[in-house]
Design a protein around this motif. Structure first.
Motif, PDB file in Angstrom:
ATOM      1  N   GLY A 119       0.733  -1.223   0.085  1.00 14.20           N
ATOM      2  CA  GLY A 119      -0.020  -0.005  -0.245  1.00 14.20           C
ATOM      3  C   GLY A 119       0.882   1.167  -0.042  1.00 14.20           C
ATOM      4  N   SER A 120       0.502   2.399  -0.531  1.00 14.76           N
ATOM      5  CA  SER A 120       0.947   3.453  -0.627  1.00 14.76           C
ATOM      6  C   SER A 120       1.388   4.310   0.444  1.00 14.76           C
ATOM      7  N   THR A 121       0.161   4.187   1.496  1.00 12.76           N
ATOM      8  CA  THR A 121       0.541   4.865   2.812  1.00 12.76           C
ATOM      9  C   THR A 121       1.550   3.993   3.612  1.00 12.76           C
ATOM     10  N   VAL A 122       1.566   2.776   3.693  1.00  9.57           N
ATOM     11  CA  VAL A 122       2.732   2.065   4.233  1.00  9.57           C
ATOM     12  C   VAL A 122       4.103   2.528   3.699  1.00  9.57           C
ATOM     13  N   ALA A 123       4.100   2.558   2.287  1.00  2.83           N
ATOM     14  CA  ALA A 123       5.119   3.173   1.696  1.00  2.83           C
ATOM     15  C   ALA A 123       5.713   4.285   2.130  1.00  2.83           C
ATOM     16  N   ALA A 124       4.801   5.241   2.226  1.00  2.00           N
ATOM     17  CA  ALA A 124       5.200   6.599   2.681  1.00  2.00           C
ATOM     18  C   ALA A 124       5.703   6.163   4.185  1.00  2.00           C
ATOM     19  N   PHE A 125       5.062   5.437   5.017  1.00  2.00           N
ATOM     20  CA  PHE A 125       5.588   5.238   6.397  1.00  2.00           C
ATOM     21  C   PHE A 125       7.030   4.460   6.220  1.00  2.00           C
ATOM     22  N   GLY A 126       7.182   3.602   5.589  1.00  2.00           N
ATOM     23  CA  GLY A 126       8.656   2.848   5.341  1.00  2.00           C
ATOM     24  C   GLY A 126       9.469   3.697   5.067  1.00  2.00           C
ATOM     25  N   ARG A 127       9.389   4.537   4.364  1.00  2.00           N
ATOM     26  CA  ARG A 127      10.529   5.586   3.756  1.00  2.00           C
ATOM     27  C   ARG A 127      11.139   6.482   4.854  1.00  2.00           C
ATOM     28  N   LEU A 128      10.371   6.686   6.055  1.00  2.00           N
ATOM     29  CA  LEU A 128      10.655   7.379   7.131  1.00  2.00           C
ATOM     30  C   LEU A 128      11.437   6.671   8.151  1.00  2.00           C
ATOM     31  N   LEU A 129      11.597   5.391   7.876  1.00  2.00           N
ATOM     32  CA  LEU A 129      12.715   4.490   8.718  1.00  2.00           C
ATOM     33  C   LEU A 129      13.840   4.219   8.654  1.00  2.00           C
ATOM     34  N   LEU A 165      14.608   0.408   1.479  1.00  2.00           N
ATOM     35  CA  LEU A 165      15.095  -0.175   2.840  1.00  2.00           C
ATOM     36  C   LEU A 165      16.500  -1.096   2.686  1.00  2.00           C
ATOM     37  N   ALA A 166      16.606  -1.344   1.497  1.00  2.00           N
ATOM     38  CA  ALA A 166      17.764  -2.211   1.172  1.00  2.00           C
ATOM     39  C   ALA A 166      19.122  -1.323   1.528  1.00  2.00           C
ATOM     40  N   LYS A 167      19.058  -0.017   1.345  1.00  2.00           N
ATOM     41  CA  LYS A 167      20.171   0.838   1.601  1.00  2.00           C
ATOM     42  C   LYS A 167      20.385   1.327   3.140  1.00  2.00           C
ATOM     43  N   ILE A 180      18.867  -1.622   9.303  1.00  2.00           N
ATOM     44  CA  ILE A 180      17.581  -2.266   9.186  1.00  2.00           C
ATOM     45  C   ILE A 180      17.852  -3.845   8.507  1.00  2.00           C
ATOM     46  N   GLU A 181      17.461  -4.880   9.108  1.00  2.00           N
ATOM     47  CA  GLU A 181      17.419  -6.287   8.689  1.00  2.00           C
ATOM     48  C   GLU A 181      16.216  -6.379   7.960  1.00  2.00           C
ATOM     49  N   LEU A 182      16.279  -6.731   6.772  1.00  2.00           N
ATOM     50  CA  LEU A 182      15.356  -6.732   5.722  1.00  2.00           C
ATOM     51  C   LEU A 182      15.016  -8.344   5.642  1.00  2.00           C
ATOM     52  N   VAL A 183      13.683  -8.592   5.751  1.00  2.00           N
ATOM     53  CA  VAL A 183      12.957  -9.950   5.213  1.00  2.00           C
ATOM     54  C   VAL A 183      11.940  -9.777   4.199  1.00  2.00           C
ATOM     55  N   VAL A 184      12.146 -10.389   3.199  1.00  2.00           N
ATOM     56  CA  VAL A 184      11.381 -10.177   1.953  1.00  2.00           C
ATOM     57  C   VAL A 184      10.207 -11.449   1.842  1.00  2.00           C
ATOM     58  N   LEU A 185       8.959 -11.148   1.733  1.00  2.00           N
ATOM     59  CA  LEU A 185       8.127 -12.321   1.630  1.00  2.00           C
ATOM     60  C   LEU A 185       7.854 -12.532   0.268  1.00  2.00           C
ATOM     61  N   GLY A 186       8.377 -13.784  -0.299  1.00  2.00           N
ATOM     62  CA  GLY A 186       8.030 -14.118  -1.611  1.00  2.00           C
ATOM     63  C   GLY A 186       6.782 -14.651  -1.944  1.00  2.00           C
ATOM     64  N   GLY A 187       6.542 -14.675  -3.211  1.00  4.11           N
ATOM     65  CA  GLY A 187       4.997 -15.166  -3.490  1.00  4.11           C
ATOM     66  C   GLY A 187       4.852 -14.644  -4.999  1.00  4.11           C
ATOM     67  N   ALA A 188       3.413 -14.710  -5.360  1.00  2.00           N
ATOM     68  CA  ALA A 188       2.883 -14.283  -6.480  1.00  2.00           C
ATOM     69  C   ALA A 188       2.902 -12.798  -6.445  1.00  2.00           C
ATOM     70  N   LEU A 189       3.411 -12.248  -7.581  1.00  2.00           N
ATOM     71  CA  LEU A 189       3.492 -10.785  -7.808  1.00  2.00           C
ATOM     72  C   LEU A 189       1.969 -10.255  -7.919  1.00  2.00           C
TER      73      LEU A 189
END
Length: 258
Positions: free
Chosen positions: A101-111, A129-131, A135-144
């Protein structure tokens, strides 16, 4: 109305049952002019059978799902205000589940300067987040799912079942007191429900336009206690209904306790 018009109207409704279709496609399918299709859709819209959209139509009862880019462009100031308020709820060392979601994306950029473990299916956040150094980043796989730039499905669910978090930060197409979060399909709400289960606390980020909105057809029930962060456009009545249903409601810089 002629028999031919009645038959064409019936076929138009059948075609629209699959979702939104534009006028040129309908005209080509029924071998008529675009102006004829426009007149047909105008007549059908008068009976509330269809709802006109930009360049096409959709059956009444079908909600139009916008793309991630379109959502990101809408109510940008509200999204930023919500994101800033939500960041104050986070403590260094937390493990967060970040929804799509776009609001969560805006939140994530502040972290990016925080010390956190982040579990996410939000692909739009990965380049940022990768940069982040702490932050230790765990990405959930699955269908796009391209409309939300996220992953979903059995692979994402199975990975999430092996993880837990301090807080889940989530968005939705709609937030309704007593019903929960609504989305476009069952795979979305299955993952959202699992996110709620795997986190100790739930924080929902939703601007005022999402409150009480129930246009989509799949629902993820909310836990007895949770936090909603919304913007100043939310009415006191909307906030009170959600507070009465168990939410701690944070509006911009203010808070209405449950």
């Amino acid at each position: 109305m002629s028999m031919r018009s009645k038959e064409r109207h019936a076929r138009l409704l059948e075609a629209l049952n699959a979702g939104e279709i534009d006028i040129d496609e309908l005209a080509q399918r029924f071998a008529v002019s675009a102006s004829t299709v426009r007149r047909d859709l105008q007549q059908l819209s008068k009976t509330n059978a269809v709802r006109r959209t930009y360049g096409g139509a959709i059956l009444t009862g079908h909600a139009i799902e916008t793309t991630f880019e379109q959502r990101l462009a809408v109510d940008g100031d509200a999204k930023q205000a919500i994101a800033r308020a939500a960041v104050d709820l986070i403590e260094d060392g937390d493990t967060l589940i970040l929804d799509a979601g776009s609001t969560v994306a805006a939140f994530g950029r502040l972290l990016l300067q925080r010390r956190l473990r982040i579990i996410t299916n939000n692909l739009a956040l990965l380049p940022f987040l990768a940069k982040a150094p702490a932050i230790e980043l765990v990405v959930l796989g699955g269908a796009l799912r391209s409309t939300s730039m996220s992953t979903m499905g059995p692979l994402a669910n199975e990975a999430l079942r092996r993880l837990s978090a301090t807080r889940a930060i989530m968005s939705a197409d709609g937030v309704v007191a007593g019903r929960g979060l609504c989305e476009a399909d069952l795979e979305q709400v299955a993952l959202k429900s699992l996110m709620m289960q795997q986190a100790k606390e739930l924080v929902v980020l939703a601007d005022a336009s999402k409150l009480g909105r129930a246009e989509q057809q799949a629902w993820a029930p909310l836990p007895p206690r949770w936090t909603l962060v919304t913007d100043a456009g939310a009415s006191p009545q909307q906030c009170q209904r959600l507070a009465d249903a168990g939410a701690r409601v944070i509006v911009a810089q203010g808070c209405l306790a449950a």
